[in-house]
Design a protein around this motif. Structure first.
Motif, PDB file in Angstrom:
ATOM      1  N   SER A  43       0.826  -1.214   0.000  1.00 34.68           N
ATOM      2  CA  SER A  43       0.000   0.000   0.000  1.00 34.68           C
ATOM      3  C   SER A  43       0.859   1.262   0.000  1.00 34.68           C
ATOM      4  O   SER A  43       0.397   2.337  -0.357  1.00 34.68           O
ATOM      5  CB  SER A  43      -0.940   0.009   1.204  1.00 34.68           C
ATOM      6  OG  SER A  43      -0.232   0.354   2.377  1.00 34.68           O
ATOM      7  N   THR A  79       2.766   3.270  -4.000  1.00 30.01           N
ATOM      8  CA  THR A  79       1.990   3.833  -5.096  1.00 30.01           C
ATOM      9  C   THR A  79       2.785   4.950  -5.765  1.00 30.01           C
ATOM     10  O   THR A  79       3.415   5.751  -5.092  1.00 30.01           O
ATOM     11  CB  THR A  79       0.648   4.383  -4.578  1.00 30.01           C
ATOM     12  OG1 THR A  79       0.922   5.196  -3.421  1.00 30.01           O
ATOM     13  CG2 THR A  79      -0.287   3.271  -4.190  1.00 30.01           C
ATOM     14  N   GLU A 138       6.945   4.096  -4.535  1.00 29.30           N
ATOM     15  CA  GLU A 138       7.770   2.915  -4.787  1.00 29.30           C
ATOM     16  C   GLU A 138       9.226   3.109  -4.353  1.00 29.30           C
ATOM     17  O   GLU A 138       9.982   2.153  -4.239  1.00 29.30           O
ATOM     18  CB  GLU A 138       7.696   2.500  -6.266  1.00 29.30           C
ATOM     19  CG  GLU A 138       8.354   3.451  -7.247  1.00 29.30           C
ATOM     20  CD  GLU A 138       7.475   4.644  -7.617  1.00 29.30           C
ATOM     21  OE1 GLU A 138       6.414   4.835  -6.985  1.00 29.30           O
ATOM     22  OE2 GLU A 138       7.864   5.395  -8.524  1.00 29.30           O
ATOM     23  N   LYS A 183       3.306   9.045   3.397  1.00 30.51           N
ATOM     24  CA  LYS A 183       2.886   7.665   3.156  1.00 30.51           C
ATOM     25  C   LYS A 183       3.103   6.781   4.384  1.00 30.51           C
ATOM     26  O   LYS A 183       2.159   6.340   5.005  1.00 30.51           O
ATOM     27  CB  LYS A 183       3.669   7.083   1.957  1.00 30.51           C
ATOM     28  CG  LYS A 183       3.233   7.652   0.616  1.00 30.51           C
ATOM     29  CD  LYS A 183       2.255   6.714  -0.108  1.00 30.51           C
ATOM     30  CE  LYS A 183       1.576   7.374  -1.299  1.00 30.51           C
ATOM     31  NZ  LYS A 183       2.474   7.561  -2.432  1.00 30.51           N
TER      32      LYS A 183
END
Lengths: 400, 672
Positions: free
Chosen positions: A18, A21, A26, A94
């Motif tokens: 998850s 992205t 990444e 993130k």
């Protein structure tokens, strides 16, 4: 003692996936495990799993252990880790936000944060105040503050006020000061009044992405009702949300922080700045103005325009600025974080302000005046240190 | 046209065959493409068996054209041309189609890759029909060599060539040769002093009968091509007549103007306005720094002139331009240090006792400003604790993504020097220790054994803001100890930043001057990263040392010698073969407009006044095609790239479009 075993690989796998992205998620795969993120974290010494160790845990497939620790809640989303990461991993946006999201989903939320999030959901503001009273701060002040829908249908500027600037007694002073400056410059503006909801950015970075989206949708509805040229806000968190995150939800409006807006009108503003403001001033770069949005020069340009003002810098300034401790849910985790750390970053910051030789600590974020004024009270050698928003200093200089 | 074409599709192991249906492509070519006499696929076309297959077919089947679909022409065009030549076919009747770099390596979908390979091969087959037999050109090689940059790489290259007997022009921007190595104190891993091993080489280079040393000079312009370069060099005015100067140093002694030396002393020490950068400088003649000289500022002083015993000072000396003819060029322009101010977290430039690696070298150097005493900026206090930070500006996507290669060893060396000279407690903060050279790990173990502290973690910040008792007045290094899994704050007196090596700021312009290119991060690009590390894509231009990428002294010296060997090899051949890919002008069609004259980057086109037409000198022409496309009359033809050939190739590539042969939406997915 038992040998650690992989207990929940599927959770580990889904969580890790998850994060990855595009366009930058990444990059987590390219982490060098250099530890710069964990090293720079203001609460890295308290956390069981600062960012780097979290990624290490993901790689060795033991992330469920991270979820057993409550020290993730020490993260104040200050972007210090993101700023220094040599692999450009979006750690704040993130990794940390996702980890908090998982904790919320599992119900492991400190009570005080839970309350703040509930307030946001129920009342549209984190302070749990009546939405009808959102524009009450404008009552009984000299400056005119038109409200969209009442006095105006369209204006050049939509002033997005935000939760703290609307309701917090200390920060209302800043709002009134900004109203005065806008009046003095003859700006055609209006606020949304009770149509406005909290921007939701800190809720998002505290792991409540869903709540953030609800608040964003409410604000979008309000924005779309009226005609305006651009949004101006005194709140860097709102600025960050509207500038960088709302567009990903299809809500795109031009937005600037007030320091940008005023710096552009510096020539118009300068003749109004007549009263000297004495003493040395140091500027605290708010995380969401500086590191998150690279705005460092405009607030300083405004301060330098004040007669008599001598600007000095603290040890941590610009990109290295030290967080006040309020971001990413920190505003609503005071008790929890004190329990863990028995210190506050706002106190470290005030000590740095003293060391710089300044007598005034200038700020540009609504979280900061209350936090730093509290810190001034607890740090003995700080007595007499003034905490002022840049706008307040401008107004002081404008007054006859 | 009755040509008989052989088509050979290479598997390249699984490189191509793993993605492209090579057997299917060969079969398709034989059945569908015009003039194809035979089409075969083979495991490795470049192997001797593969080449023999082509040779046999040429002889047995009477092939008149050959197409090989394999890797890039850079790798094996020469191989297959030679195979054709051995079988009696003119090598230019061959065409190479890249289905590895342009197809299999960049296309995931096998069906699309196979179709793309077919299209490119069809282009090759259509084109090769129009190929004409060409004969190579031969040019003589001027045995003189230009070496740019007088650091250890350039010195090594110059000495190797000069010793062999060819003449070298060694050009250096600074007043002395020696480069960065001259600034260093000790060299790892043996800890011999840099000057002790470098200065003999500098002296030899300065006095070699086959070396013309041009310091305080810069290359202005380069024309020509391999074997025949014309180079213009600016010799900046030294304001000192070399023929008269004895290098006695009285002028420096008497000069009243002190200047902070930001180049050789890295800002740690001073020099005079007339100076040689260091005592063992080669040449020994000083230069006057016009920007700082009192005479040039106020019109009076001339102390140097008054005291010079030989009358060597010449305030009227002007820059001089000289032109030299050389056959080959070696660029050895070195590096610059990463500007540590770009990482505000480390406080360099704000916190006095944060120093760079180069500053530390000068501090530790017995010939340096502190006579080798490692002291704080106050000039007297010896540090009791020193932190050395690795990877400053390297291994970071914001600055330089690559490892700077030397910093680990350099930092270990610093740790040793600090301990040896001051007895201070030393910390090394590292991400990974990289000591892959010969006996380098032995050195690492030695430093470990000496009791240096190693903390695995990239330093997060260096601050002067104390937070805990014991931190007042210190520099505090905040870092995650990633092995112990805890955040540390280490109070130290001095911080040494192992700043990265960076390409010279003007490396792009220098590259352009010599017709070579830089990689995205600014280092000069070698012809092949593994198999041809000192050559470039431009014939006759070689690179050596750090300008090609970060490396230590042994590797730099090796490259200097390697570049010299390549150049000597060419000189030994006396002649080089040039590709006969040249432009020519059809005088009957030329209108004499002269548009091409100024466009030619190689000055190969002259205008013949009496016939009022332009003409191309085939020895100077490099076949770039600029004039061909510019000629409004279409009077210029580029051999091997004729309009007919190119149009046929395009036609072939597009052969199957619109035939329903492949779905258009699939082709759109082919990466650009």
């Amino acid at each position: 003692m038992t040998i650690p075993t992989i207990t929940n690989p599927s959770f580990n796998e889904t969580f890790y996936a998850s994060l990855q992205t595009p366009p930058t998620g990444e990059r987590v795969r390219t982490c060098l495990q250099c530890g710069m993120c964990s090293g720079v974290c203001p609460f890295g010494y308290v956390m069981d799993f600062p960012p780097g160790r979290m990624i290490a845990a993901l790689r060795s497939e033991i992330f469920d252990r991270v979820m057993k620790s409550d020290t993730v809640w020490m993260c104040v989303a200050c972007y210090a880790c993101t700023e220094v990461c040599p692999s450009g991993i979006p750690l704040t946006e993130k990794l940390m936000a996702r980890a908090k999201e998982e904790l919320i989903l599992s119900g492991a939320v400190p009570a005080e944060l839970q309350l703040a999030l509930e307030n946001s959901q129920r009342y549209g503001n984190v302070l749990g105040q009546s939405p009808r009273k959102r524009a009450d701060w404008t009552k009984g002040i000299q400056a005119t503050v038109p409200v969209f829908g009442k006095e105006k249908k369209s204006a050049e500027v939509l002033w997005y006020v935000g939760d703290y600037a609307s309701y917090h007694p200390r920060v209302q002073t800043t709002s009134r000061a900004f109203a005065q400056v806008l009046n003095a410059l003859g700006v055609d503006f209006a606020i949304l009044g009770s149509d406005e909801s909290g921007d939701g950015d800190s809720q998002r970075l505290a792991g409540e992405r869903g709540l953030f989206e609800v608040l964003a949708a409410k604000n979008a509805q309000a924005f779309r009702k009226y005609k305006f040229g651009e949004i101006i806000t005194t709140d860097p968190h709102a600025f960050n949300a509207i500038k960088n995150v709302y567009p990903t939800l299809g809500i795109s409006f031009p937005v600037r922080h007030y320091t940008q807006f005023l710096a552009e009108r510096l020539e118009q503003l300068k003749p109004l700045l007549k009263q000297p403001v004495n003493g040395k001033i140091t500027f605290h770069d708010p995380c969401y103005l500086g590191r998150a949005n690279n705005i460092y020069d405009e607030p300083r340009a405004l301060l330098q325009a004040i007669p008599g003002a001598e600007l000095v810098e603290m040890s941590h300034s610009g990109k290295t600025s030290l967080c006040c401790g309020g971001g990413g849910g920190g505003m609503w985790l005071e008790g929890f974080q004190w329990e863990k750390a028995h210190t506050r970053t706002s106190e470290w910051r005030v000590r740095e302000a003293i060391a710089s030789g300044a007598t005034t600590l200038a700020v540009a974020c609504p979280y900061e005046p209350p936090r730093f004024e509290d810190a001034v009270k607890t740090v003995r050698e700080a007595s007499g240190m003034e905490v002022r928003d840049v706008i307040e200093l401008l107004v002081e200089s404008m007054e006859q | 046209m009755g040509e008989k074409i052989g088509v050979y599709v290479c598997h390249c192991g699984s490189n191509i065959a793993g993605v492209v249906d090579v057997a299917g492509v060969a079969k398709w070519a034989e059945e569908n493409l015009p003039n194809v006499r035979v089409a075969r696929d083979y495991k490795f076309m470049c192997s001797s068996l593969g080449q023999e297959m082509i040779e046999k077919d040429i002889k047995d089947l009477g092939l008149t054209r050959v197409v090989v679909a394999a890797c890039s022409p850079h790798l094996h065009e020469a191989t297959f041309r030679n195979a054709c030549k051995r079988a009696g076919l003119n090598p230019y009747l061959f065409e190479m189609v890249s289905i590895r770099e342009q197809v299999s390596w960049v296309t995931k979908d096998k069906a699309i890759a196979t179709e793309k390979a077919k299209a490119l091969i069809a282009g090759g087959v259509k084109r090769v029909v129009y190929h004409q037999p060409l004969e190579p050109l031969f040019v003589d090689i001027n045995p003189n060599v230009l070496v740019v940059g007088g650091g250890i790489a350039g010195i090594q290259a110059a000495l190797e060539i000069a010793d062999q007997g060819s003449h070298v022009y060694l050009v250096e921007r600074e007043p002395s040769i020696g480069g960065h190595m001259a600034q260093f104190d000790k060299t790892f891993p043996t800890l011999d002093c840099a000057a002790c091993i470098l200065t003999p080489k500098m002296f030899t280079a300065g006095n070699h009968p086959n070396i013309t040393l041009l310091t305080w000079s810069e290359v202005e312009k380069v024309d020509g091509f391999i074997g025949n370069f014309t180079v213009q060099i600016r010799q900046k005015a030294r304001k000192v007549t070399a023929e008269k100067c004895t290098g006695c140093g009285v002028c420096e002694e008497k000069c009243p103007k002190k200047v902070i030396d930001t180049v050789f002393e890295a800002g740690m020490g001073t020099r005079k306005a007339i100076y040689t950068p260091f005592p063992q400088a080669v040449p020994k003649y000083p230069v006057i720094d016009v920007e700082n000289c009192i005479y040039y500022q106020r019109g009076t002083c001339k102390a140097c002139e008054k005291f010079c015993p030989t009358g060597a000072i010449d305030f009227d000396q002007k820059d001089e331009m000289m032109t030299v003819q050389v056959g080959n060029v070696i660029l050895a322009t070195g590096y610059e240090l990463f500007d540590a101010r770009r990482i505000p977290q480390y406080g360099y430039g704000r916190l006095a006792n944060v120093v760079t690696n180069l500053e530390f070298e000068r501090l530790s150097n017995t010939a340096g400003p502190t006579n080798g005493k490692i002291v704080l900026r106050d000039g007297v206090t010896a540090p009791q604790t020193v932190g050395i930070i690795h990877c400053v500006g390297s291994r970071d996507i914001k600055y330089n993504v690559d490892c700077s290669a030397i910093c680990c060893m350099q930092s270990l060396k610093f740790a040793h020097l600090v301990k040896e000279k001051t007895g201070a407690k030393v910390y090394n903060f590292y991400i990974d220790i990289r000591t892959p050279g010969k006996t380098y790990d032995e050195f690492y173990r030695r430093i470990l054994d000496e009791g240096v502290h190693f903390v695995r973690g990239k330093v997060a910040e260096v601050t002067d803001a104390p937070r805990f008792p014991g931190e007042e007045g210190k520099l505090i290094i905040q870092v995650e100890d990633t092995l112990a899994g805890r955040q540390l704050r280490v109070p130290v007196d001095m911080v040494v930043l192992s700043a990265a090596m960076q390409p010279r700021v003007d490396s792009k312009q220098v590259g352009q001057k010599f017709g070579i290119s830089c990689s995205a991060n600014g280092w000069f690009i070698e012809r092949h990263p593994k198999l041809d590390p000192v050559a470039t894509m431009t014939e006759g231009i070689f690179i050596a040392g750090v300008c090609q990428g970060p490396k230590d002294i042994p590797a730099t010296v090796s490259q200097g010698a390697a570049a010299a060997a390549r150049v000597l090899g060419l000189i030994g051949r006396k002649q080089v073969t040039l590709e006969p890919v040249r432009a020519s002008i059809n005088a009957d069609q030329c209108s004499g407009c002269r548009i091409c004259n100024n466009l030619c980057p190689f000055n190969a086109i002259t205008f013949i006044e009496d016939r009022a037409v332009s003409d191309i000198n085939p020895a100077l022409c490099q076949g770039c095609g600029t004039c061909v496309s510019a000629c409004p009359a279409g009077a210029i033809t580029g051999s091997h790239f004729t309009n007919q050939q190119i149009m046929a190739q395009i036609e072939g590539v597009l052969l199957n479009f619109g035939n329903g042969h492949e779905p258009a939406e699939k082709l759109e997915q082919v990466p650009a």
